[in-house]
Design an enzyme around this catalytic site. Structure first.
Site, PDB file in Angstrom:
ATOM      1  N   SER A  59      48.005  -6.578-108.071  1.00 50.76           N
ATOM      2  CA  SER A  59      47.416  -7.563-108.965  1.00 50.76           C
ATOM      3  C   SER A  59      47.748  -7.224-110.407  1.00 50.76           C
ATOM      4  O   SER A  59      48.256  -6.145-110.707  1.00 50.76           O
ATOM      5  CB  SER A  59      45.909  -7.633-108.770  1.00 50.76           C
ATOM      6  OG  SER A  59      45.277  -6.687-109.602  1.00 50.76           O
ATOM      7  N   LYS A  60      47.443  -8.191-111.266  1.00 48.40           N
ATOM      8  CA  LYS A  60      47.747  -8.017-112.687  1.00 48.40           C
ATOM      9  C   LYS A  60      47.061  -6.793-113.263  1.00 48.40           C
ATOM     10  O   LYS A  60      47.471  -6.259-114.275  1.00 48.40           O
ATOM     11  CB  LYS A  60      47.267  -9.232-113.478  1.00 48.40           C
ATOM     12  CG  LYS A  60      47.923 -10.516-113.047  1.00 48.40           C
ATOM     13  CD  LYS A  60      47.409 -11.697-113.851  1.00 48.40           C
ATOM     14  CE  LYS A  60      47.737 -12.968-113.088  1.00 48.40           C
ATOM     15  NZ  LYS A  60      47.942 -14.135-113.897  1.00 48.40           N
ATOM     16  N   ARG A  61      45.974  -6.383-112.622  1.00 46.03           N
ATOM     17  CA  ARG A  61      45.211  -5.266-113.163  1.00 46.03           C
ATOM     18  C   ARG A  61      45.760  -3.919-112.715  1.00 46.03           C
ATOM     19  O   ARG A  61      45.381  -2.886-113.264  1.00 46.03           O
ATOM     20  CB  ARG A  61      43.739  -5.397-112.759  1.00 46.03           C
ATOM     21  CG  ARG A  61      43.015  -6.495-113.515  1.00 46.03           C
ATOM     22  CD  ARG A  61      41.648  -6.772-112.907  1.00 46.03           C
ATOM     23  NE  ARG A  61      41.751  -7.181-111.521  1.00 46.03           N
ATOM     24  CZ  ARG A  61      42.063  -8.427-111.139  1.00 46.03           C
ATOM     25  NH1 ARG A  61      42.291  -9.356-112.026  1.00 46.03           N
ATOM     26  NH2 ARG A  61      42.150  -8.725-109.859  1.00 46.03           N
ATOM     27  N   ASP A  62      46.658  -3.927-111.741  1.00 43.59           N
ATOM     28  CA  ASP A  62      47.197  -2.652-111.274  1.00 43.59           C
ATOM     29  C   ASP A  62      48.073  -2.020-112.343  1.00 43.59           C
ATOM     30  O   ASP A  62      48.725  -2.712-113.117  1.00 43.59           O
ATOM     31  CB  ASP A  62      48.016  -2.858-109.993  1.00 43.59           C
ATOM     32  CG  ASP A  62      47.119  -3.054-108.795  1.00 43.59           C
ATOM     33  OD1 ASP A  62      46.108  -2.333-108.710  1.00 43.59           O
ATOM     34  OD2 ASP A  62      47.410  -3.932-107.968  1.00 43.59           O
TER      35      ASP A  62
END
Ligand code: GLU
Length: 462
Positions: A227-230
């Protein structure tokens, strides 16, 4: 020119991440492979979640990666405008068409798409309410990657919300029709939407494009989708860290595709030549930042001197808060160049350079106490340094081999080895035990600086 028309259709609702870049790349590669057209379309109908800043990140990242678009914002084309927020008229026209065909109705202020088939009521356990279902045949999707996929679409769905805004499924299909898209290449997370899309294509009397749903990218550690947060998920992060765009492109091309053999590092022309949709894997790809770093290193290693030095200079220039980087930039450009080229084969990434080369640009570098104790604890390193100081004025410093010869003949004369001189010389010149070749260091530092550092070190250890 082939008739192939593909599009990359991002929603500017967040930073540009690895998964989006990979989707863009597969579209771009397919267009370049087939001689078709690569369209950039901005799906920005969700006004609340879109931002102009995110839009610029998309443009910048695509441009940095070399994925130039043939039609789209900034470049224009015959099928514009290319931002959905500017296409309201077109959506109204298509809605009118659908309504004229008897395929819409209004309910609760929203406009619904009407499936064909007999209606019946059923209690939905999951949603805990009675819903209207439609008796339909399964929708068949002949996916270029997944193969034949069947899905039952048995509920009408909203295409215009009560606030008057069109829904993703509708605008996505309308634009694919209006822009004459022949191949829809996108992430597998959209496979579940595709039966809705196919029904809309049919209802609008348009040919259904070829679909190709590319596998998910799994996060590096643990299960699930990246995900974008990784960590390591944002493209601009690699740009900021001085990664080479061609290394990132090469790495991305292998996330779900392979050239049919086990080659990994390939020039872009070769990737374009070999890329095809049947070559895309069905199984998910796992993100691996070590592999990316390694790819980047391989590309860095082969950069011509001028480009490597300018990459380094760009990176240093952005490190405005880093005194080591600023000191390096203040140095003589020819000296900066020599230091960078000496370090090129030794580093894994441009971001290591400021720290790796710091002692070249200051006389005030620290001496690592552990390394010093270790080096001084063996043999008579002070004597070796004194011998070097004596011999150095007569050394030929024009090349690394000449310097090596000089040290070797000194060692032979004293019945010692090259290594007896190397570690103490390195410690005196850099304060540490890692770095470029000692002969390269002496050559680049030059006679005066080398002698001064040797003397100073001797004085400091007494
Ligand atoms: N805007 C959609 C997304 O960002 C595009 C879906 C598609 O490519 O059809 O996921």
């Amino acid at each position: 020119m082939s008739h192939v028309r593909v599009r990359f259709a991002p929603s500017p609702t967040g930073f540009f991440h690895i998964g989006s870049a990979r989707t863009a790349l597969f579209n771009w590669l397919y267009a370049r492979h087939t001689g078709g057209t690569f369209v950039l379309r901005i799906e920005d109908t969700d006004k609340e979640r879109n931002s102009e800043a995110f839009l610029n990140v998309i443009y910048d990242s695509l441009t940095w990666l070399g994925m130039t678009w043939d039609e789209g914002p900034k470049v224009g084309g015959n099928f514009g405008p290319y931002r959905q927020s500017e296409r309201t008229e077109i959506y109204r026209e298509y809605l009118a068409k659908l309504t004229a065909a008897g395929r819409t109705y209004e309910k609760d202020g929203a406009i619904w798409f009407k499936l064909l088939g007999e209606r019946y009521e059923v209690f939905d356990e999951h949603r805990k309410k009675t819903v209207t279902k439609v008796k339909t045949e399964p929708t068949v999707i002949d996916d270029q990657i997944r193969g034949r996929v069947e899905r039952v679409e048995d509920e009408d769905f909203v295409i215009f919300r009560s606030d008057g805004n069109p829904v993703f499924h509708f605008v996505n299909v309308v634009d694919d029709i209006a822009m004459q898209i022949t191949h829809v290449i996108r992430g597998e997370d959209h496979l579940s939407n595709t039966s809705k899309h196919v029904e809309l294509f049919k209802a609008l009397g348009a040919p259904v494009p070829q679909f190709a749903h590319i596998p998910l990218i799994l996060k590096q550690n643990g299960p699930g989708k990246m995900s974008k947060r990784d960590q390591g998920a944002l493209v601009e992060e690699y740009q900021r860290r001085g990664y080479l765009p061609e290394a990132l492109v090469n790495f991305l091309s292998l996330l779900g595709w392979n050239p049919g053999d086990d080659r990994e590092k390939m020039p872009i022309a070769e990737i374009i030549r070999l890329f095809d949709l049947p070559g895309v894997n069905q199984s998910n790809a796992r993100f691996d930042d070590k592999k990316l770093a390694h790819m980047n290193m391989a590309y860095l290693l082969e950069q011509p001197a001028d480009r490597f030095v300018s990459l380094a200079r760009d990176y240093f220039s952005r490190q405005t808060e880093n005194p080591a980087a600023q000191a390096a930039l203040a140095a003589d450009p020819a000296y900066f160049r020599e230091v960078m080229l000496l370090s090129q084969p030794k580093i894994k990434g441009v971001e290591e350079l400021p720290a790796y080369t710091a002692y070249f640009f200051t006389e005030d570098f620290a001496i690592d106490a552990k390394v010093r104790d270790k080096v001084l604890g063996k043999g008579d390193p002070q004597a070796r340094l004194r011998e070097l100081i004596e011999a150095l004025p007569a050394f030929d410093l024009s090349s690394d081999t000449a310097i090596e010869e000089g040290i070797k003949s000194l060692a032979t004369a004293k019945s010692l080895g090259f290594g007896d001189y190397q570690s103490v010389a390195r410690l005196a010149l850099s304060g540490t035990n890692v770095g470029p070749s000692i002969t390269g260091m002496i050559r680049v530092l030059g006679r005066d600086r080398t002698l001064a550092r040797f003397e100073r070190f001797l004085a400091s250890v007494g």
